[in-house]
Write a protein that holds these residues in place. Sequence first.
Motif, PDB file in Angstrom:
ATOM      1  N   LEU A 146       0.821  -1.211   0.000  1.00 51.82           N
ATOM      2  CA  LEU A 146       0.000   0.000   0.000  1.00 51.82           C
ATOM      3  C   LEU A 146       0.859   1.267   0.000  1.00 51.82           C
ATOM      4  N   VAL A 147       1.940   1.281   0.766  1.00 52.03           N
ATOM      5  CA  VAL A 147       2.773   2.481   0.788  1.00 52.03           C
ATOM      6  C   VAL A 147       3.526   2.647  -0.532  1.00 52.03           C
ATOM      7  N   VAL A 148       3.852   1.531  -1.191  1.00 57.43           N
ATOM      8  CA  VAL A 148       4.457   1.620  -2.523  1.00 57.43           C
ATOM      9  C   VAL A 148       3.456   2.197  -3.512  1.00 57.43           C
ATOM     10  N   VAL A 149       2.209   1.757  -3.428  1.00 59.51           N
ATOM     11  CA  VAL A 149       1.159   2.289  -4.306  1.00 59.51           C
ATOM     12  C   VAL A 149       0.996   3.788  -4.085  1.00 59.51           C
ATOM     13  N   SER A 150       1.004   4.219  -2.818  1.00 57.65           N
ATOM     14  CA  SER A 150       0.848   5.651  -2.534  1.00 57.65           C
ATOM     15  C   SER A 150       2.007   6.457  -3.114  1.00 57.65           C
ATOM     16  N   SER A 151       3.213   5.893  -3.112  1.00 62.74           N
ATOM     17  CA  SER A 151       4.363   6.572  -3.704  1.00 62.74           C
ATOM     18  C   SER A 151       4.272   6.588  -5.228  1.00 62.74           C
ATOM     19  N   ALA A 152       3.827   5.471  -5.803  1.00 66.96           N
ATOM     20  CA  ALA A 152       3.749   5.366  -7.257  1.00 66.96           C
ATOM     21  C   ALA A 152       2.707   6.313  -7.841  1.00 66.96           C
ATOM     22  N   LEU A 153       1.686   6.653  -7.049  1.00 69.91           N
ATOM     23  CA  LEU A 153       0.623   7.530  -7.539  1.00 69.91           C
ATOM     24  C   LEU A 153       1.057   8.992  -7.619  1.00 69.91           C
ATOM     25  N   VAL A 154       2.138   9.345  -6.945  1.00 66.92           N
ATOM     26  CA  VAL A 154       2.610  10.738  -6.960  1.00 66.92           C
ATOM     27  C   VAL A 154       3.217  11.053  -8.326  1.00 66.92           C
TER      28      VAL A 154
END
Length: 218
Positions: free
Chosen positions: A38-46
């Motif tokens: 989930l934290v990787v997804v949040s970073s990838a969305l930036v």
Amino acid sequence: MSALLKRLPRLFYAPSGVMEELKENPRWLGALLVGALLVVVSSALVPEELMRETMRLEAIRRGGEVPTGMEGRIGLMRNLSLIATPIFWFVWNTFVAGVLTVIFAFLLGDEGTYRQYLSVVVHASFIGAVGAVLTTPLRIQAQDLYLTLSIGTFAQGFMAEGYWLRVLQTLDLFGLWAYGLMALGAGAIDKRRTWLSGFIAIMVFGFSVALLVARIRG
């Protein structure tokens, strides 16, 4: 896997039952991996544009010049962040579990093992991982890479810019929620521990981290 997917949603509506289960069967790896994802997804969305603008404003704020060749480095920095983020997630969760073990098992004499506290920390941190995903659209819309839903969010209209406002901005609401779940877990591990006393002990640690992060960001 199915047990994990059933357990994680219960952290939102039946956390006491989850913590009781973790006391008897301290599972942690699956929840750790889901949180990391989930934290990787949040970073990838930036978007890269937001990272670029953040670097430019940081350079200006510190009185320096915008780094030359910044355009070419953004993609590399983005890729490195996607690698570093799950590594940091693992290190941070294991570190916090160690801190809780020292606080409760060694200093306060509670009956708990490192593995039990690790399972509690990992599951509680899942709340923070969900919060990271949910707040990413707000960061993009506000064009603020460091935007969080925090105590400081509500204090901005009443406090001047400065160190103490940064401290409050570091006290993320999802993080405080996670601290509350950790206190619930500490109480499940040792019934002599009340939720309030556990939360106060954990908040001493959390506030210390906020003071340090605010100093670094200053």
